[in-house]
Design an enzyme around this catalytic site. Structure first.
Site, PDB file in Angstrom:
ATOM      1  N   ASP A 176     110.060  32.695  57.907  1.00 22.78           N
ATOM      2  CA  ASP A 176     110.356  34.112  57.617  1.00 22.78           C
ATOM      3  C   ASP A 176     111.781  34.465  58.048  1.00 22.78           C
ATOM      4  O   ASP A 176     112.505  35.170  57.333  1.00 22.78           O
ATOM      5  CB  ASP A 176     109.368  35.036  58.349  1.00 22.78           C
TER       6      ASP A 176
ATOM      7  N   HIS B  35     104.513  22.701  61.582  1.00 28.39           N
ATOM      8  CA  HIS B  35     103.138  22.737  61.083  1.00 28.39           C
ATOM      9  C   HIS B  35     102.375  23.991  61.477  1.00 28.39           C
ATOM     10  O   HIS B  35     101.205  24.130  61.135  1.00 28.39           O
ATOM     11  CB  HIS B  35     102.396  21.496  61.602  1.00 28.39           C
TER      12      HIS B  35
ATOM     13  N   HIS C 256     113.112  15.585  59.568  1.00 28.60           N
ATOM     14  CA  HIS C 256     112.137  14.999  60.501  1.00 28.60           C
ATOM     15  C   HIS C 256     112.509  13.547  60.717  1.00 28.60           C
ATOM     16  O   HIS C 256     112.786  12.828  59.754  1.00 28.60           O
ATOM     17  CB  HIS C 256     110.714  15.099  59.953  1.00 28.60           C
ATOM     18  N   LEU C 257     112.511  13.140  61.985  1.00 29.20           N
ATOM     19  CA  LEU C 257     112.827  11.747  62.315  1.00 29.20           C
ATOM     20  C   LEU C 257     111.800  10.804  61.707  1.00 29.20           C
ATOM     21  O   LEU C 257     112.126   9.773  61.142  1.00 29.20           O
ATOM     22  CB  LEU C 257     112.843  11.580  63.841  1.00 29.20           C
ATOM     23  N   SER C 258     110.540  11.191  61.840  1.00 26.79           N
ATOM     24  CA  SER C 258     109.448  10.349  61.337  1.00 26.79           C
ATOM     25  C   SER C 258     109.045  10.805  59.937  1.00 26.79           C
ATOM     26  O   SER C 258     109.446  11.889  59.486  1.00 26.79           O
ATOM     27  CB  SER C 258     108.248  10.450  62.288  1.00 26.79           C
TER      28      SER C 258
ATOM     29  N   ARG D 228     100.094  16.842  60.168  1.00 29.98           N
ATOM     30  CA  ARG D 228     101.570  16.829  60.063  1.00 29.98           C
ATOM     31  C   ARG D 228     102.034  16.894  58.607  1.00 29.98           C
ATOM     32  O   ARG D 228     103.220  17.035  58.325  1.00 29.98           O
ATOM     33  CB  ARG D 228     102.143  15.569  60.706  1.00 29.98           C
TER      34      ARG D 228
ATOM     35  N   ARG E 210     110.064   8.445  75.165  1.00 30.37           N
ATOM     36  CA  ARG E 210     108.818   7.746  74.836  1.00 30.37           C
ATOM     37  C   ARG E 210     108.636   7.732  73.319  1.00 30.37           C
ATOM     38  O   ARG E 210     109.412   8.345  72.603  1.00 30.37           O
ATOM     39  CB  ARG E 210     107.605   8.384  75.553  1.00 30.37           C
TER      40      ARG E 210
ATOM     41  N   TYR F 198     109.969   7.718  66.995  1.00 30.46           N
ATOM     42  CA  TYR F 198     111.161   8.572  66.949  1.00 30.46           C
ATOM     43  C   TYR F 198     112.478   7.830  67.207  1.00 30.46           C
ATOM     44  O   TYR F 198     113.539   8.446  67.176  1.00 30.46           O
ATOM     45  CB  TYR F 198     111.011   9.717  67.961  1.00 30.46           C
TER      46      TYR F 198
ATOM     47  N   ARG G 139     101.665  10.224  58.504  1.00 28.38           N
ATOM     48  CA  ARG G 139     101.073  10.294  59.848  1.00 28.38           C
ATOM     49  C   ARG G 139      99.745  11.068  59.791  1.00 28.38           C
ATOM     50  O   ARG G 139      99.074  11.047  58.771  1.00 28.38           O
ATOM     51  CB  ARG G 139     102.096  10.927  60.820  1.00 28.38           C
TER      52      ARG G 139
ATOM     53  N   ASN H  85     115.293  20.719  62.589  1.00 28.97           N
ATOM     54  CA  ASN H  85     114.058  19.971  62.835  1.00 28.97           C
ATOM     55  C   ASN H  85     113.174  20.888  63.675  1.00 28.97           C
ATOM     56  O   ASN H  85     113.363  21.000  64.886  1.00 28.97           O
ATOM     57  CB  ASN H  85     114.349  18.666  63.577  1.00 28.97           C
TER      58      ASN H  85
ATOM     59  N   ALA I 213     107.126  20.402  66.284  1.00 27.75           N
ATOM     60  CA  ALA I 213     105.716  20.778  66.092  1.00 27.75           C
ATOM     61  C   ALA I 213     105.559  22.124  65.377  1.00 27.75           C
ATOM     62  O   ALA I 213     104.552  22.354  64.687  1.00 27.75           O
ATOM     63  CB  ALA I 213     105.015  20.816  67.444  1.00 27.75           C
TER      64      ALA I 213
ATOM     65  N   GLU J 298     115.785  20.837  56.100  1.00 27.94           N
ATOM     66  CA  GLU J 298     114.754  20.471  57.085  1.00 27.94           C
ATOM     67  C   GLU J 298     114.799  18.957  57.292  1.00 27.94           C
ATOM     68  O   GLU J 298     114.851  18.200  56.321  1.00 27.94           O
ATOM     69  CB  GLU J 298     113.387  20.882  56.516  1.00 27.94           C
TER      70      GLU J 298
ATOM     71  N   PRO K 170     110.734  22.033  69.774  1.00 25.80           N
ATOM     72  CA  PRO K 170     110.163  21.560  71.026  1.00 25.80           C
ATOM     73  C   PRO K 170     110.139  20.045  71.214  1.00 25.80           C
ATOM     74  O   PRO K 170     109.768  19.301  70.311  1.00 25.80           O
ATOM     75  CB  PRO K 170     108.735  22.113  71.009  1.00 25.80           C
ATOM     76  N   ASN K 171     110.539  19.671  72.413  1.00 29.02           N
ATOM     77  CA  ASN K 171     110.481  18.301  72.939  1.00 29.02           C
ATOM     78  C   ASN K 171     111.572  17.366  72.402  1.00 29.02           C
ATOM     79  O   ASN K 171     111.714  16.258  72.900  1.00 29.02           O
ATOM     80  CB  ASN K 171     109.093  17.665  72.711  1.00 29.02           C
TER      81      ASN K 171
END
Ligand code: CA2
Length: 145
Positions: free
Chosen positions: A86, A79, A99-101, A110, A17, A22, A106, A73, A76, A97, A9-10
């Site tokens: 599964d 978490h 993650h950009l950040s 997270r 932003r 990111y 954080r 990735n 959200a 896996e 998502p997103n």
């Protein structure tokens, strides 16, 4: 060999932003980088992004016997989702896996990933370069085993 680059998502809104977290580059730049790296390695690439957990699960199931490796990735859902790890376990396709950040530096919520235990590697905090590292890692894992 064929890889799926899968984003949750997103992430389609990347660059719009929070560039300090990111990065400034957008989703198309992410896909172009992945395409370039896969091309160099002679790997066929497919990409998929969804804002819906069930759609991500359906796509992972569709990968069975079609895709050799997944760069994921989960955003959200990292978490919160039990269904995504599964599904990865069910299809038994190696997954890196990304993650950009740096999710460990954080907010507390997270720091836990439900996906990490089923991933062959987790890369975080490297921005778009993390996707390149993930593709190369997956390629080495599949060609050297
Ligand atoms: O660091 C990552 O890559 C994350 O997976 C990104 C997720 C976040 O929930 C994870 O904890 C860490 C959020 C992606 C949000 O994407 C944005 C897109 C446009 C503008 C801002 C954020």
């Amino acid at each position: 060999m064929k890889f799926l680059i899968m984003n949750g998502p997103n992430l389609n809104l990347l660059g719009l932003r929070e560039p300090e977290i990111y990065g400034k580059q957008d989703y198309n730049a992410l896909l172009s980088l992945c395409q370039k790296v896969c091309g160099e390695l002679g790997v066929e690439m497919e990409s998929y992004q969804s804002n819906h957990e069930g759609a991500l699960v359906d796509k992972i199931q569709d990968c069975y016997q079609k895709i050799d490796g997944i760069v994921l990735n989960p955003a959200a859902y990292t978490h919160t989702s039990v269904a995504i790890p599964d599904a990865l376990k069910a299809v038994s396709i190696p997954c890196v896996e990304v993650h950009l950040s740096d999710i460990n530096a954080r907010e507390e919520f997270r720091k836990h990933s439900f996906v990490s235990p089923v991933a062959i590697k987790t890369i975080c905090g490297k921005g778009l370069a993390g996707y390149e590292e993930a593709i190369r890692y997956l390629y080495r894992y599949l060609t050297e085993k």
